[in-house]
Design an enzyme around this catalytic site. Sequence first.
Site, PDB file in Angstrom:
ATOM      1  CG  ASN A  50      -0.390  -0.141   2.527  1.00 46.90           C
ATOM      2  OD1 ASN A  50       0.676  -0.731   2.695  1.00 46.90           O
ATOM      3  ND2 ASN A  50      -1.066   0.383   3.537  1.00 46.90           N
ATOM      4  CD  GLU A  63      -5.858  -5.526  -1.511  1.00 48.50           C
ATOM      5  OE1 GLU A  63      -5.245  -4.451  -1.306  1.00 48.50           O
ATOM      6  OE2 GLU A  63      -6.682  -5.984  -0.712  1.00 48.50           O
TER       7      GLU A  63
HETATM    8  N1  THU Z   1      -5.516  -1.269   2.568  1.00 51.92           N
HETATM    9  C1  THU Z   1      -5.009  -2.052   1.587  1.00 51.92           C
HETATM   10  O1  THU Z   1      -3.846  -1.889   1.170  1.00 51.92           O
HETATM   11  N2  THU Z   1      -5.814  -3.022   1.066  1.00 51.92           N
HETATM   12  C2  THU Z   1      -7.086  -3.255   1.461  1.00 51.92           C
HETATM   13  O2  THU Z   1      -7.774  -4.080   0.845  1.00 51.92           O
HETATM   14  C3  THU Z   1      -7.645  -2.572   2.634  1.00 51.92           C
HETATM   15  C4  THU Z   1      -6.869  -1.391   3.093  1.00 51.92           C
HETATM   16  C5  THU Z   1      -4.670  -0.189   3.110  1.00 51.92           C
HETATM   17  C6  THU Z   1      -5.065   1.186   2.668  1.00 51.92           C
HETATM   18  C7  THU Z   1      -4.499   2.044   3.796  1.00 51.92           C
HETATM   19  O3  THU Z   1      -3.148   2.355   3.476  1.00 51.92           O
HETATM   20  C8  THU Z   1      -4.509   1.126   4.999  1.00 51.92           C
HETATM   21  O4  THU Z   1      -4.755  -0.178   4.518  1.00 51.92           O
HETATM   22  C9  THU Z   1      -5.572   1.484   6.029  1.00 51.92           C
HETATM   23  O5  THU Z   1      -6.819   1.609   5.431  1.00 51.92           O
END
Ligand code: THU
Length: 141
Positions: A50, A63
């Site tokens: 992320n 993702e």
């Molecule tokens: N996040 C993801 O990377 N994938 C997901 O499916 C859910 C949330 C990340 C986004 C953000 O950086 C952190 O989790 C908190 O929401």
Amino acid sequence: MSVPDPRDVPWKELRALAHEATARSYAPYSRVLVGAAGLTAANTYVVGSNVENASYGLTLCAECSLVSDLVRQGGGRLTALAVVAGDGEPLAPCGRCRQVLFEHAGDSLLIDQGEHRAALTLGELLPHAFGPSDLPTRSTP
Ligand code: THU
């Protein structure tokens, strides 16, 4: 497209790659590190982390970053996926990511639920999805 038997998926490797990817997360705001690792029909691996932004709503989920890796690598279909947080435990793909993944995998994508629970399919997590096959029949001529 080849749909793998869940028993043939290298889940340990996928979980390890996803966990490794959390070390490259950029998550200074939420401090929720997320890593994703996928297997393609061609038996290659793709990964993502992320990437947050000071303008919070612009955050890219792990993702989405994985799908970029897939396309950059030449594309193909995703067959299995592991998404984990910094503790190495599974994290549920958010709603937007389910839709993004659907485009590159379809209903049959296997999604890890950890060592003790059977994998779920994307069709279970996103039933009756809207996808590329809806466009030609639903556009106004
Ligand atoms: N996040 C993801 O990377 N994938 C997901 O499916 C859910 C949330 C990340 C986004 C953000 O950086 C952190 O989790 C908190 O929401």
